[in-house]
Design an enzyme around this catalytic site. Sequence first.
Site, PDB file in Angstrom:
ATOM      1  N   HIS A   1       8.221 -61.235  -4.335  1.00 34.60           N
ATOM      2  CA  HIS A   1       9.155 -60.964  -5.433  1.00 34.60           C
ATOM      3  C   HIS A   1       9.269 -62.174  -6.364  1.00 34.60           C
ATOM      4  CE1 HIS A   1      10.508 -58.652  -1.877  1.00 34.60           C
ATOM      5  NE2 HIS A   1      10.583 -57.671  -2.749  1.00 34.60           N
TER       6      HIS A   1
ATOM      7  N   GLY B   1      11.262 -52.121  -2.125  1.00 34.32           N
ATOM      8  CA  GLY B   1      11.344 -52.050  -3.573  1.00 34.32           C
ATOM      9  C   GLY B   1      10.024 -51.666  -4.204  1.00 34.32           C
ATOM     10  N   SER B   2      10.076 -50.971  -5.330  1.00 32.04           N
ATOM     11  CA  SER B   2       8.864 -50.679  -6.095  1.00 32.04           C
ATOM     12  C   SER B   2       8.377 -51.964  -6.768  1.00 32.04           C
ATOM     13  CB  SER B   2       9.155 -49.599  -7.132  1.00 32.04           C
ATOM     14  OG  SER B   2       9.522 -48.385  -6.505  1.00 32.04           O
ATOM     15  N   GLY B   3       7.194 -51.883  -7.361  1.00 30.21           N
ATOM     16  CA  GLY B   3       6.599 -53.054  -7.991  1.00 30.21           C
ATOM     17  C   GLY B   3       5.514 -53.703  -7.169  1.00 30.21           C
ATOM     18  N   HIS B   4       5.296 -53.183  -5.918  1.00 32.43           N
ATOM     19  CA  HIS B   4       4.273 -53.740  -5.031  1.00 32.43           C
ATOM     20  C   HIS B   4       3.109 -52.780  -4.823  1.00 32.43           C
ATOM     21  CE1 HIS B   4       7.223 -56.790  -4.200  1.00 32.43           C
ATOM     22  NE2 HIS B   4       8.052 -55.919  -3.673  1.00 32.43           N
TER      23      HIS B   4
ATOM     24  N   ASP C   1      16.316 -54.556   3.053  1.00 35.76           N
ATOM     25  CA  ASP C   1      15.471 -53.580   3.739  1.00 35.76           C
ATOM     26  C   ASP C   1      15.910 -53.411   5.189  1.00 35.76           C
ATOM     27  OD1 ASP C   1      14.108 -53.649   1.356  1.00 35.76           O
ATOM     28  OD2 ASP C   1      12.182 -54.201   2.211  1.00 35.76           O
TER      29      ASP C   1
END
Length: 333
Positions: free
Chosen positions: A219, A54-57, A110
Amino acid sequence: MKKLINDVPDVVTESLAGFGRAHADIVRVSQDPKFVARADGPVSGKVGLVSGGGSGHEPLHAGFVGRGMLDAAVPGEVFTSPTPIPIVEATKAADGGAGVLHIVKNYTGDVLNFETAADLVGAEGIQVRSVVTNDDVAVQDSLYTAGRRGVAGTVLVEKIAGAAAERGDDLDAVTAVAERVNANVRSIGLALTDGTVPHAGQPGFVLPEDEIEFGVGIHGEPGRERIKLEPADRLVDRMMEAVLGDLPFASGDQVLLFVNGMGGTPLSELYILFRRAAEILDERGITLSRSLVGSYVTSLEMQGASISVLKLDDELTALWDAPVHTAALRWGL
């Protein structure tokens, strides 16, 4: 919610577009489907490395695409696993004829989607291996995983396995190096505040001013416990006790110490944490051989940090020192 964005559905698309323009000498960006690949790839005869999530990392994972590290990265929507199709296309973009290694953080979505993609490209004749990272000592299971979560130690796996691939190791050897790093790294994080996912519009959790989440996931998943905020040294004592006791690490070991910011933590505070962690290594007779400090695996704007410790040997040290040229890590070139 205050964020420097346009429309929420366009966050990942526009971020990728900006990333591609900023680092066009290193990467090329595909928007349909979404993935990032080496600008000079695929490299003929070299094992390809692909990771994602996921994006955001950021900068994980796209920021680690380039010479000496990943050949491609697949960003999902914010905190959402990428689907199989972009993973398939990223794997093809990374395939130089020597096979491809998937490096996958241990989150259920994932793992399942990378497995599906591996089956699909395998049917087309591309040989794929997979290493699932699970360095987080905070919890054994969570709502997102079966077993331990893959967190900041994933960066160390990607760097060292990437160096092995760059020097010409075959697929089995690169996979073995990645597995060895994963087996010898341990991590734990804490949060003072949570980040705000754009489509949610509010933080995932809110802590009282005098509390922190100890063992938080990347997350915002719950950790071991919520505890009262303590001075930085005491918090590092707790973190290092959890990490060093897990492998366990022992006097005489040589290690890499990685203090990672979660997105909203000043570098000055990360160095305060690093200082105390290094003192603890000294007290235990553990040699601080290599170090990394900075925000490399973030959780949007979360205020918090993680500590990772990797037990080194001569080969892993040499691979860590090997040249790397990515948007987020660069040395030796």
